[in-house]
Design an enzyme around this catalytic site. Structure first.
Site, mmCIF file in Angstrom:
data_model
loop_
_atom_site.group_PDB
_atom_site.id
_atom_site.type_symbol
_atom_site.label_atom_id
_atom_site.label_comp_id
_atom_site.label_asym_id
_atom_site.label_seq_id
_atom_site.Cartn_x
_atom_site.Cartn_y
_atom_site.Cartn_z
ATOM 1 N N GLY A 299 0.723 -1.072 -0.117
ATOM 2 C CA GLY A 299 -0.068 0.038 0.087
ATOM 3 C C GLY A 299 0.997 1.261 0.053
ATOM 4 O O GLY A 299 1.923 1.070 0.333
ATOM 5 N N GLU A 301 0.391 5.466 1.263
ATOM 6 C CA GLU A 301 -0.498 6.288 1.892
ATOM 7 C C GLU A 301 -0.883 7.885 1.099
ATOM 8 O O GLU A 301 -0.918 8.568 1.599
ATOM 9 C CB GLU A 301 0.156 6.564 3.195
ATOM 10 C CG GLU A 301 1.351 7.538 3.196
ATOM 11 C CD GLU A 301 2.708 6.419 3.200
ATOM 12 O OE1 GLU A 301 2.664 5.209 2.689
ATOM 13 O OE2 GLU A 301 3.755 6.752 3.670
ATOM 14 N N HIS A 325 -3.213 0.519 8.035
ATOM 15 C CA HIS A 325 -1.524 0.932 8.092
ATOM 16 C C HIS A 325 -1.505 2.175 7.323
ATOM 17 O O HIS A 325 -1.176 3.262 7.668
ATOM 18 C CB HIS A 325 -0.770 -0.219 7.545
ATOM 19 C CG HIS A 325 0.693 0.409 7.462
ATOM 20 N ND1 HIS A 325 1.652 0.003 8.284
ATOM 21 C CD2 HIS A 325 1.440 0.948 6.309
ATOM 22 C CE1 HIS A 325 2.840 0.647 7.927
ATOM 23 N NE2 HIS A 325 2.709 1.362 6.921
ATOM 24 N N GLU A 326 -2.190 2.110 6.086
ATOM 25 C CA GLU A 326 -2.219 3.180 5.031
ATOM 26 C C GLU A 326 -2.874 4.423 5.671
ATOM 27 O O GLU A 326 -2.513 5.612 5.769
ATOM 28 C CB GLU A 326 -2.448 2.808 3.691
ATOM 29 C CG GLU A 326 -1.800 1.779 3.073
ATOM 30 C CD GLU A 326 -0.272 1.863 3.242
ATOM 31 O OE1 GLU A 326 0.348 3.027 3.262
ATOM 32 O OE2 GLU A 326 0.363 0.910 3.184
ATOM 33 N N HIS A 329 -0.996 6.243 8.318
ATOM 34 C CA HIS A 329 0.031 7.491 7.748
ATOM 35 C C HIS A 329 -0.780 8.772 7.842
ATOM 36 O O HIS A 329 -0.115 9.632 7.741
ATOM 37 C CB HIS A 329 0.359 6.778 6.406
ATOM 38 C CG HIS A 329 1.416 6.055 6.493
ATOM 39 N ND1 HIS A 329 2.635 6.300 7.153
ATOM 40 C CD2 HIS A 329 1.753 4.886 5.865
ATOM 41 C CE1 HIS A 329 3.540 5.200 6.830
ATOM 42 N NE2 HIS A 329 3.112 4.204 6.179
ATOM 43 N N GLU A 348 7.395 5.037 9.518
ATOM 44 C CA GLU A 348 6.868 3.530 9.412
ATOM 45 C C GLU A 348 6.703 2.847 10.886
ATOM 46 O O GLU A 348 5.904 1.953 10.914
ATOM 47 C CB GLU A 348 7.743 2.776 8.507
ATOM 48 C CG GLU A 348 7.724 3.216 7.153
ATOM 49 C CD GLU A 348 6.223 3.326 6.327
ATOM 50 O OE1 GLU A 348 5.437 2.608 7.075
ATOM 51 O OE2 GLU A 348 6.067 3.909 5.270
ATOM 52 N N ASP A 404 15.551 3.109 -2.181
ATOM 53 C CA ASP A 404 14.089 2.241 -2.203
ATOM 54 C C ASP A 404 14.085 1.038 -1.030
ATOM 55 O O ASP A 404 13.175 0.411 -0.913
ATOM 56 C CB ASP A 404 14.200 1.640 -3.672
ATOM 57 C CG ASP A 404 13.424 2.562 -4.551
ATOM 58 O OD1 ASP A 404 12.479 3.412 -4.217
ATOM 59 O OD2 ASP A 404 13.853 2.245 -5.960
ATOM 60 N N TYR A 412 9.923 -0.394 10.741
ATOM 61 C CA TYR A 412 8.572 -0.723 10.841
ATOM 62 C C TYR A 412 8.694 -1.533 12.177
ATOM 63 O O TYR A 412 7.746 -0.846 13.082
ATOM 64 C CB TYR A 412 8.351 -1.868 9.727
ATOM 65 C CG TYR A 412 7.918 -1.085 8.377
ATOM 66 C CD1 TYR A 412 8.911 -0.969 7.631
ATOM 67 C CD2 TYR A 412 6.313 -0.667 8.081
ATOM 68 C CE1 TYR A 412 8.635 -0.451 6.359
ATOM 69 C CE2 TYR A 412 6.346 -0.264 6.808
ATOM 70 C CZ TYR A 412 7.487 0.017 5.659
ATOM 71 O OH TYR A 412 7.280 0.439 4.650
HETATM 72 N N1 BES Z 1 4.930 4.194 2.532
HETATM 73 C C1 BES Z 1 5.032 2.639 2.668
HETATM 74 C C2 BES Z 1 5.478 2.161 1.221
HETATM 75 C C3 BES Z 1 6.775 2.612 0.739
HETATM 76 C C4 BES Z 1 8.010 2.722 1.879
HETATM 77 C C5 BES Z 1 7.027 2.796 -0.211
HETATM 78 C C6 BES Z 1 9.064 2.848 1.334
HETATM 79 C C7 BES Z 1 8.403 3.277 -0.720
HETATM 80 C C8 BES Z 1 9.488 3.354 0.139
HETATM 81 C C9 BES Z 1 3.620 1.924 2.785
HETATM 82 O O1 BES Z 1 2.967 2.665 3.948
HETATM 83 C C10 BES Z 1 3.823 0.678 3.493
HETATM 84 O O2 BES Z 1 4.534 0.657 4.655
HETATM 85 N N2 BES Z 1 3.535 -0.354 2.926
HETATM 86 C C11 BES Z 1 3.634 -1.649 3.156
HETATM 87 C C12 BES Z 1 2.564 -1.970 3.881
HETATM 88 C C13 BES Z 1 2.448 -2.341 5.487
HETATM 89 C C14 BES Z 1 1.166 -2.975 6.207
HETATM 90 C C15 BES Z 1 3.716 -2.592 5.981
HETATM 91 C C16 BES Z 1 3.944 -2.666 2.216
HETATM 92 O O3 BES Z 1 3.868 -1.974 0.857
HETATM 93 O O4 BES Z 1 4.234 -3.852 2.144
HETATM 94 ZN ZN ZN Z 2 3.876 2.442 5.775
#
Ligand code: BES
Ligand code: ZN
Length: 637
Positions: A299, A301, A325-326, A329, A348, A404, A412
């Site tokens: 996801g 946010e 989660h989203e 944020h 995170e 990335d 997290y």
């Molecule tokens: N903001 C993040 C996605 C992200 C982080 C994109 C770093 C690029 C660089 C998003 O909120 C996220 O944490 N997504 C997780 C989901 C979650 C439930 C832990 C994912 O994509 O797995």
């Molecule tokens: Zn996140």
């Protein structure tokens, strides 16, 4: 012009003020809170926000599916902070810059500019000469068909197979591949957009999407709250809307929208719960956009419109913690934002903690505990393999990070663990009030770890001086590993799963179906994770006959089951593995499979074949990750 190497060394000597004496300044051994407050240089951007900052962005762009480009004008309203500054420096990547103009006396006049050669990580620095410090600057540009922040899908790659699809993924530093920007979270701005496209596709942005908007190829958007660039988002395709509540709903392709709305029907309850804990939702609507399975993340946010992978739609709501989660944020991240990726845990870690509180409130303590236990088990496994510097919550200045990959399980799960520890020590009531105050205090700001610690010292730690020691806080934030006194989670649901697995491994007797019929995704995940390194082919067959793991539609199960089958030489699973990694592009789900395959020559050959077939449908971010894994495969030539 300062080189990147100098910038990195500057980051290590911020105390002394790097622009003056980078060579002779003393380097502090341990960073002390408050040090970085003054200048927190974002290593992933060329922008110089201390001199001038974008206050508003007005886009007038066309989404062109034929050329796979986004192009038009970006007009910036500028806030000149340094009266001596004469340049506006923007981040770009693979953009064609056609024209740059500045406004003076109500007329636009050309400005001189230079587009530097491309740095592989940062892209091309765009330096605009602004001797008059224009209040407005306008850039005419076009993105590349290979823009790292966009994916263009042919109709065949969509559910409906009728219309093409396009979506952005700007975090961490990909916004610059479709809009020239100060691409750092240190700059926040409002934006508006006029977007044209072919008339049969719907366009949405991280802004005020109107659920009743007519599909006519001409759309306007407004984002009146100040956001950082990584929250810029756009999507276009055969998208329809279905409401969940007055302020929330789902955008998806027609074939997905009913299923998705059902799966996410608790979203309004989630918003109300989070408001009760941490204060009002400040972004007006909260909608979700279900993307094709090639979306590289679970996801994203994007404000007012979270982008969501379809892989969490499993029919029983067991994976909707991703929505929690989203949504979370909207407080931790979008409202209070990290000032650079090295403070990623402020986004995170806080969000993973808030997510778990939402899950607990809606689905109970047991569900929340299972989710914490799964996350912490994998954190414990992962952290031991990481370099010590990256095991700390706050990455020390000067530590080089791939943008990335900057956010690991440490940000997290160690982040959420730290906050859960504080909650336990200070008590839920006190800690909830503290967090609510924190979100309020720093609302619409971008901050560092040290700003959080300063605030926490004044508003929490010093108020109750004997509950957590300073040394303990320092250890959680700056030291590697997991502190010894970290709270442990207990889960009754997992005890039954453990008992069943141990009994089966001892006797070959599978648990009574009455037991397993009640198991939810998290219990199956725990059942598989506890199997150890390998099973015999007969054992895997027995499990498959009983539970049909091979071919599962549940990606959380697939990402654990398939690596176990690969390690164990259970080749019967291969056709389904190929189908899975060719259909799904979400990195978290498929990378463990590629990594396992890459360990043997035969697995690597199979991975290469699947990747060749999957590649046209993968997002550039996923392609990059798979290529890197296959290239460094020990089994490779
Ligand atoms: N903001 C993040 C996605 C992200 C982080 C994109 C770093 C690029 C660089 C998003 O909120 C996220 O944490 N997504 C997780 C989901 C979650 C439930 C832990 C994912 O994509 O797995
Ligand atoms: Zn996140």
């Amino acid at each position: 012009m300062r080189s990147l190497a100098l910038l990195m060394s500057c980051a290590a000597v911020l105390v002394a003020g790097c622009s003056k004496e980078p060579e002779s300044a003393p380097v502090a051994a341990t960073p002390k809170p408050a040090i970085e407050k003054v200048v927190d240089r974002d290593e992933h951007s060329y922008a110089e926000p201390q001199k001038v900052a974008i206050a508003d962005l007005a886009l007038d762009i066309a989404v062109d599916f034929d050329t796979r480009t986004i192009g038009g004008t970006a007009t910036y309203t500028l806030d000149w902070k340094d009266k001596a500054a004469t340049q506006l420096v923007l981040d770009t990547r693979d953009l064609t810059i056609e024209k740059v103009e500045g406004e003076a006396n109500n007329a636009w006049a050309p400005l001189q500019y230079a587009l530097a050669a491309k740095d592989p990580v940062l892209g091309s620095k765009l330096t605009i000469e602004t001797p008059a410090r224009n209040a407005k600057v306008k850039v005419t540009y076009k993105s590349s068909p290979e823009a790292s922040g966009l994916q263009w899908l042919t109709p065949e790659m969509t559910e409906g197979k009728q219309l093409p699809f396009m979506f952005s993924q700007s975090q961490q530093i990909h916004a610059r591949s479709w809009v020239p920007l100060q691409d750092t979270p240190q700059v926040r701005y409002t934006y508006s957009a006029h977007v044209t496209s072919r008339p049969d596709v719907m366009v949405l942005m991280s802004a005020d999407n109107d659920p009743a908007a007519a599909r006519d190829g001409d759309y306007t958007f407004k984002m009146p709250q100040k956001i950082p660039s990584y929250l810029m988002a756009i999507a276009a395709g055969d998208l329809v809307f279905k409401p969940i509540s007055a302020r929330s709903g789902v955008w998806a392709e027609p074939a997905m929208v009913d299923k998705a709305t059902k799966e996410f029907e608790d979203t309004e309850k989630m918003i109300a719960t989070t408001e009760q804990l941490y204060g009002p939702y400040r972004w007006d609507r909260y909608d979700m956009l279900v993307l094709p399975p090639s979306f590289p993340y679970g996801g994203m946010e994007n404000p007012r419109l979270s982008f969501i992978t379809p892989t969490v739609i499993v029919g029983d709501k067991t994976l909707v913690s991703l929505i929690a989660h989203e949504l979370a944020h909207s407080w931790s991240g979008n409202l209070v934002t990290f000032s650079s990726a090295k403070h990623g845990w402020l986004n995170e870690g806080f969000t993973s903690y808030v997510e778990n509180r939402i899950v607990e409130s809606l689905y109970g303590k047991e569900q929340a505990s299972m989710e914490y236990a799964i996350a912490r088990n994998s954190l414990k496994k992962e952290i031991g393999t990481m370099p010590e510097a990256t095991q700390a919550l706050a990455v020390k200045p000067g530590t080089k990070l791939d943008a990335d990959d900057a956010l690991s399980a440490v940000s997290y799960d160690k982040g959420a663990w730290f906050l859960q520890m504080l909650e336990e020590r200070f008590g839920r009531q006190e800690f909830d009030a503290f967090l609510r105050g924190y979100f309020d205090h720093f609302a619409f700001q971008s901050i560092t770890t040290e700003q959080f610690l300063d605030y926490a010292k004044k508003n929490l730690f010093d108020k109750h001086p004997n509950l957590v020691s300073d040394a303990e806080i320092q250890e959680w934030v700056y030291a590697p590993g997991i502190p010894a006194r970290a709270p442990q989670v207990q889960s009754r649901g997992f005890s039954s799963t453990d008992t069943a697995r141990i009994a089966w491994q001892g006797s070959g007797q599978l648990p009574n179906p009455q037991v397993t019929d009640t198991w939810i995704t998290q219990q199956w995940v725990h059942f598989i994770e506890g199997m150890g390194d390998k099973l015999t082919v007969e054992q895997l067959k027995q499990l498959d006959d009983a539970y049909h793991f091979t071919g599962t539609a549940n990606g959380e199960i697939a990402m654990r089951w398939y690596p176990l089958t690969i390690r164990s030489g259970y080749v019967d699973a291969r056709p389904e593995i190929a189908k899975f990694i060719e259909r799904v592009g979400r990195r978290k789900l498929i990378m463990p499979i590629y990594e396992e395959l890459a360990k043997t020559p035969d697995g690597l050959a199979f991975a290469r074949e699947s990747f060749a077939r999957a590649r046209p449908g993968y997002h550039p971010i996923t392609t990059g990750s798979v290529e890197a894994t296959l290239a460094k495969a020990p089994a490779g030539p």
